[in-house]
Design a protein around this motif. Structure first.
Motif, PDB file in Angstrom:
ATOM      1  N   ASN A 147       0.630  -1.294   0.083  1.00 57.74           N
ATOM      2  CA  ASN A 147       0.045  -0.014  -0.057  1.00 57.74           C
ATOM      3  C   ASN A 147       0.996   1.210   0.003  1.00 57.74           C
ATOM      4  O   ASN A 147       0.463   2.375  -0.389  1.00 57.74           O
ATOM      5  N   HIS A 148       1.999   1.033   0.455  1.00 58.21           N
ATOM      6  CA  HIS A 148       2.855   2.351   0.563  1.00 58.21           C
ATOM      7  C   HIS A 148       3.708   2.655  -0.851  1.00 58.21           C
ATOM      8  O   HIS A 148       3.723   3.998  -1.371  1.00 58.21           O
ATOM      9  N   ASP A 149       3.792   1.590  -1.512  1.00 58.07           N
ATOM     10  CA  ASP A 149       4.010   1.694  -3.095  1.00 58.07           C
ATOM     11  C   ASP A 149       3.368   1.963  -3.922  1.00 58.07           C
ATOM     12  O   ASP A 149       3.783   1.989  -5.142  1.00 58.07           O
ATOM     13  N   ARG A 150       2.181   1.870  -3.650  1.00 60.85           N
ATOM     14  CA  ARG A 150       1.102   1.926  -4.691  1.00 60.85           C
ATOM     15  C   ARG A 150       0.990   3.515  -5.378  1.00 60.85           C
ATOM     16  O   ARG A 150       1.375   4.384  -4.651  1.00 60.85           O
ATOM     17  N   PRO A 151       0.678   3.545  -6.614  1.00 59.63           N
ATOM     18  CA  PRO A 151       0.821   4.720  -7.402  1.00 59.63           C
ATOM     19  C   PRO A 151      -0.622   5.533  -6.593  1.00 59.63           C
ATOM     20  O   PRO A 151      -1.602   4.950  -6.856  1.00 59.63           O
ATOM     21  N   ARG A 152      -0.212   7.083  -6.555  1.00 62.58           N
ATOM     22  CA  ARG A 152      -1.365   7.792  -6.125  1.00 62.58           C
ATOM     23  C   ARG A 152      -1.919   8.279  -7.220  1.00 62.58           C
ATOM     24  O   ARG A 152      -1.233   8.825  -8.084  1.00 62.58           O
ATOM     25  N   LYS A 153      -3.328   8.869  -6.946  1.00 62.69           N
ATOM     26  CA  LYS A 153      -4.098   9.622  -8.228  1.00 62.69           C
ATOM     27  C   LYS A 153      -3.824  11.127  -7.946  1.00 62.69           C
ATOM     28  O   LYS A 153      -4.681  11.440  -6.939  1.00 62.69           O
ATOM     29  N   SER A 154      -2.718  11.667  -8.390  1.00 62.26           N
ATOM     30  CA  SER A 154      -2.497  12.940  -8.013  1.00 62.26           C
ATOM     31  C   SER A 154      -3.041  14.072  -9.076  1.00 62.26           C
ATOM     32  O   SER A 154      -3.326  15.366  -8.726  1.00 62.26           O
TER      33      SER A 154
END
Length: 85
Positions: free
Chosen positions: A52-59
């Motif tokens: 969960n730490h390494d997942r891509p964020r929707k920025s």
């Protein structure tokens, strides 16, 4: 005389085999360890936390406000076709 002696030996041997096989189904008497607590209240999310730490964020706003993809509807072909022959 040998027949009764043979029967006694066979009965004693079968009794020993039966007693040894019955001990395989008895629960083992392991010593109880009262100092070890095995009552976990919550699961530790170790691998899930790292993933969960390494997942891509929707920025980007285009990613955040993206509509779901509209796939074409699929109609399965009929399983059986009736032919007149």
């Amino acid at each position: 005389h040998t027949h009764t002696h043979t029967m006694k030996v066979i009965s004693i041997a079968s009794l020993v085999v039966l007693a040894s096989s019955a001990s395989a189904f008895m629960p083992s008497t392991a010593p109880l360890r009262t100092c070890v607590a095995l009552d976990a209240k919550h699961a530790n999310n170790k691998a899930a936390k790292k993933a969960n730490h390494d997942r891509p964020r929707k920025s980007r706003p285009s990613d955040i406000n993206r509509k779901p993809t509209n796939y074409p509807t699929w109609e399965s072909p009929p399983e059986y076709t009736i032919s007149e022959n």
